[in-house]
Enzyme design. Structure first.
Site, mmCIF file in Angstrom:
data_model
loop_
_atom_site.group_PDB
_atom_site.id
_atom_site.type_symbol
_atom_site.label_atom_id
_atom_site.label_comp_id
_atom_site.label_asym_id
_atom_site.label_seq_id
_atom_site.Cartn_x
_atom_site.Cartn_y
_atom_site.Cartn_z
ATOM 1 N N ASN A 105 22.892 21.661 19.733
ATOM 2 C CA ASN A 105 23.789 22.809 19.617
ATOM 3 C C ASN A 105 23.543 23.534 18.302
ATOM 4 O O ASN A 105 23.505 22.891 17.249
ATOM 5 C CB ASN A 105 25.246 22.338 19.654
ATOM 6 C CG ASN A 105 26.218 23.499 19.705
ATOM 7 O OD1 ASN A 105 26.399 24.130 20.748
ATOM 8 N ND2 ASN A 105 26.839 23.805 18.572
ATOM 9 N N GLU A 106 23.338 24.841 18.370
ATOM 10 C CA GLU A 106 23.127 25.653 17.159
ATOM 11 C C GLU A 106 22.247 24.934 16.150
ATOM 12 O O GLU A 106 22.652 24.669 15.010
ATOM 13 C CB GLU A 106 24.462 26.053 16.525
ATOM 14 C CG GLU A 106 25.254 27.040 17.352
ATOM 15 C CD GLU A 106 26.484 27.577 16.626
ATOM 16 O OE1 GLU A 106 26.953 26.946 15.668
ATOM 17 O OE2 GLU A 106 26.981 28.645 17.024
ATOM 18 N N GLU B 106 28.228 31.529 23.722
ATOM 19 C CA GLU B 106 29.591 31.423 23.212
ATOM 20 C C GLU B 106 30.033 32.827 22.809
ATOM 21 O O GLU B 106 29.527 33.375 21.830
ATOM 22 C CB GLU B 106 29.656 30.492 21.990
ATOM 23 C CG GLU B 106 29.217 29.073 22.292
ATOM 24 C CD GLU B 106 29.288 28.149 21.076
ATOM 25 O OE1 GLU B 106 29.936 28.515 20.068
ATOM 26 O OE2 GLU B 106 28.682 27.067 21.128
HETATM 27 C C1 GAL Z 1 29.985 27.492 17.212
HETATM 28 C C2 GAL Z 1 29.602 26.146 17.810
HETATM 29 C C3 GAL Z 1 30.697 25.598 18.689
HETATM 30 C C4 GAL Z 1 31.998 25.716 17.993
HETATM 31 C C5 GAL Z 1 32.287 27.156 17.654
HETATM 32 C C6 GAL Z 1 33.611 27.346 16.975
HETATM 33 O O1 GAL Z 1 29.300 27.710 16.031
HETATM 34 O O2 GAL Z 1 28.426 26.228 18.554
HETATM 35 O O3 GAL Z 1 30.413 24.251 18.963
HETATM 36 O O4 GAL Z 1 31.944 24.932 16.844
HETATM 37 O O5 GAL Z 1 31.279 27.614 16.802
HETATM 38 O O6 GAL Z 1 33.669 26.790 15.712
#
Ligand code: GAL
Ligand code: ZN
Length: 663
Positions: free
Chosen positions: A144-145, A306
């Site tokens: 993830n990221e 997201e």
């Molecule tokens: C993103 C991440 C998610 C969640 C979201 C809110 O950076 O991929 O897992 O952490 O931010 O903080």
């Protein structure tokens, strides 16, 4: 496979099973077609060394599938479980201060650790074998990221040795390494590759050449870390796609290189992030630029994995998105090239670090204002999404963007306010506010597609890139170069053969003989009879024959000397900007330069109204988005059809319209 356009990030493991079906029904009623799941649930999938449990995930995937909802699986490698870390503490990363970072957040891992890699291979193999034929699983997101939270990591012994191997492959001999790093300075010579360190914080400054290679190495490590997972997934789950959720301009990993492993790129977009400036003027162009740079990483449409769906927050929180704003932001993503939008997250979590990072549903799980707004949005826009397939934004202006330049300026920013990415965004803003679409273009990209190429801060230079810029201009391109161009070779050593900008002065028609770093001062600049301000830097230059000065410094000991120039070269023109133009100068210059390059805005600019287009050979879809909480007007093109929106030419608060414009 059917095209899917809307989804949510879903964490069934955070809620009791009795609730899952209600979630699935609510999602279906909303128009949700897919979920991303499992990217942090390592312990649930492997509760201890020899126990794997995919039952809960099978059940969730099957249940959602029954309601027509498909799954994208995250591999949970961003969250190694406590049993593993206790058994093998060397998995924990060591930062540049030499401190071991502890368990209890996420990404507490050293990506070169062989034991950790072995655990990953085992788990990802089992997952891919298990889900490769599941009809409801459509794709994968490794980790993830990647790069997030790793900015200062890892400098452990494993990483050190891996770095040494990387250097040995690159330089072959230690003599070549010493020369390329300029180690004669401060007695930094190495007798053997095994003497090289992973760079810990030093008592003084650092070797810029060593630091640049370290940044390249760290990026390559992440690519390799991803490649290992991608190969396993391709082997056992070859029918499903692989993507990754990028973070716009984040720079730990070279996203162009990472993209080579992926079927398509995804991105996480949080326009109301609590860490961003509040004022729309300070961030609207950055949000748009972020989406454009993401599109550029593979030069194709992307997904948003997201998309903000409520108030953002960890320890502190952002503002509540006003009615309509979530939809406007989602439409902005689509306008810049997103083929699918997955909202983060389904329901606001009751526990853990992200209790205040709000989802579509509030803590209570009862659908409210955000659910209704996004339901309406999805139902209205989903039918239009199919016509947008195979369309892309088309830009006549490009901004050259490179991770290596970014690294070099992070290592030596020159000035406290100079940032490579920030500079690119400042040029971008002037075009954005004129409604001129922009592509970001990698060094290896096709320059010839663009009427105008802006190439700020081309600090690290190579003969190939010089040739490419010069050919571009010779063949009729309009190129803009700036201060700090052609300063260094690719080893981050200063070039000494010629005055700046080196060989490029043939195209630019200037030689920079001296310069001034402005610190807290600004410099006055005269352009077309108006006085403006400029910042950061002043190049003092000699003009070669045929070069015309467009603007002059109007203060300091160099008042009256040229500051912005243009030089005809071959069929094209090369501009040189010796400073960082303030906003009014930037706007005036870009109007002049775009006009000369024959670039037309999509629509006449209107305050707070963003305009973007996606097109193919037949159709052009124009997106007109009101980012303000008040009504706005714009001048609609003569021949067009309103596909979404209330009234042509006027926008309600946060309204986002789509117009089809005949070609
Ligand atoms: C993103 C991440 C998610 C969640 C979201 C809110 O950076 O991929 O897992 O952490 O931010 O903080
Ligand atoms: Zn390490």
């Amino acid at each position: 496979m059917k095209q899917l356009h809307f989804g949510v990030d879903y964490y069934p493991e955070h809620w009791e099973r009795g609730r899952w079906e209600e979630d699935a029904i609510l999602m279906q009623e909303m128009g949700i077609q897919m979920v991303r799941m499992a990217e942090f649930s390592w312990h649930k999938l492997q509760p201890s060394e020899d126990v794997f449990d995919f039952g809960w995930l099978d059940e969730a995937i099957g249940l959602l599938g029954k309601y027509g909802i498909y799954t994208i699986l995250g591999t949970p490698t961003a969250a190694p479980p406590a049993w593993m870390v206790n058994k093998h503490p060397q998995i924990l990363p060591i930062d540049r201060m030499g401190r071991v970072r502890g368990f209890g957040g996420r990404h507490h891992d050293c990506q070169s650790n062989p034991i950790y890699r072995e655990y990953i291979r085992k788990l990802v193999t089992k997952m891919a074998q298990h889900y490769g034929d599941n009809p409801y699983v459509i794709g994968w997101q490794p980790d993830n990221e990647l790069g997030n939270s790793h900015q200062d990591l890892c400098t452990c012994e494993c990483c050190r040795q891996r770095f040494q191997g990387w250097l040995q492959r690159k330089y072959k001999t230690v003599l070549a390494l010493n020369q390329s790093w300029g180690t004669a300075f401060w007695s930094q010579e190495y007798n053997d590759f095994s003497e090289v360190f992973a760079p810990r914080v030093t008592v003084t400054g650092e070797n810029p050449s060593a630091m640049l290679d370290w940044r390249r190495f760290c990026s390559d490590l992440i690519v390799d870390f991803t490649r290992e997972q991608a190969e396993i997934i391709r082997k056992y789950a070859g029918k499903q796609f692989i993507t990754h959720n990028y973070m716009g301009f984040a720079d730990k990993v070279d996203y162009y290189k990472l993209g080579e492993l992926l079927d398509f790129v995804s991105h996480d977009q949080y326009p109301g992030g609590f860490y961003l400036p509040e004022a729309p003027h300070e961030k609207n162009h950055v949000l748009a630029a972020t989406l454009d740079v993401v599109r550029s990483y593979k030069d194709q449409p992307f997904w948003v994995m997201e998309q903000q769906s409520g108030i953002t927050g960890w320890e502190v929180m952002g503002r509540a998105p006003a009615p309509g704003q979530l939809s406007a932001w989602a439409m902005q993503s689509i306008a810049h090239g997103a083929d699918a939008v997955v909202f983060f997250r389904w329901r606001t979590c009751a526990m853990g670090t992200e209790q205040y990072w709000h989802g579509i549903l509030p803590h209570s799980g009862n659908p409210g204002r955000r659910y209704q707004e996004l339901q309406e949005f999805i139902q209205e826009v989903n039918p239009l999404m199919d016509s947008l397939q195979n369309t892309m934004p088309r830009a006549e202006a490009g901004i050259v963007f490179s991770f290596e330049q970014e690294y070099a300026f992070q290592i030596q920013p020159h000035h406290k306010d100079l940032s490579y990415t920030g500079q690119a965004q400042k040029y971008y803003r002037a075009l954005y506010e004129q409604n001129i679409p922009v592509d970001f273009v990698p060094e290896q990209g096709d320059f010839g597609k663009y009427k105008l190429l802006l190439a700020p801060l081309q600090y690290l230079m190579s003969p190939e890139l010089e040739d490419k810029f010069m050919d571009y201009v010779r063949q009729g391109g309009h190129l803009l170069l700036t201060m700090r161009t052609g300063v260094k070779d690719r080893n981050n050593l200063c070039m000494t053969e010629r005055e700046l900008p080196g060989r490029l002065s043939e195209a630019a028609g200037v030689e920079v003989l001296d310069y001034d770093c402005l610190r807290d001062a600004s410099v006055k600049v005269l352009f077309a009879g108006q006085e403006h301000e400029a910042f950061i830097w002043s190049d003092l230059m000699r003009l070669l024959p045929q070069t015309e000065a467009l603007a002059y410094y109007n203060s300091e000991f160099y008042a009256g000397e040229p500051c912005v120039t243009v030089h005809p070269y071959g069929e094209g023109r090369c501009y040189y900007v010796g400073t960082e133009p303030g906003e009014s100068l930037m706007d005036a210059l870009m109007k002049e330069i775009c006009g000369k390059a024959g670039i037309e805005p999509l629509l006449a600019p209107a305050a707070d109204v963003e305009c973007m287009a996606r097109e193919n050979g037949r159709e052009r879809y124009l997106f007109v988005i009101n980012h303000s909480g008040e009504a706005r007007h714009y001048q609609a093109p003569e021949k067009c059809r309103l596909l979404r929106g209330g009234q042509l030419g006027s926008l309600k608060a946060y309204e986002a319209q789509i117009l089809a414009v005949g070609k």
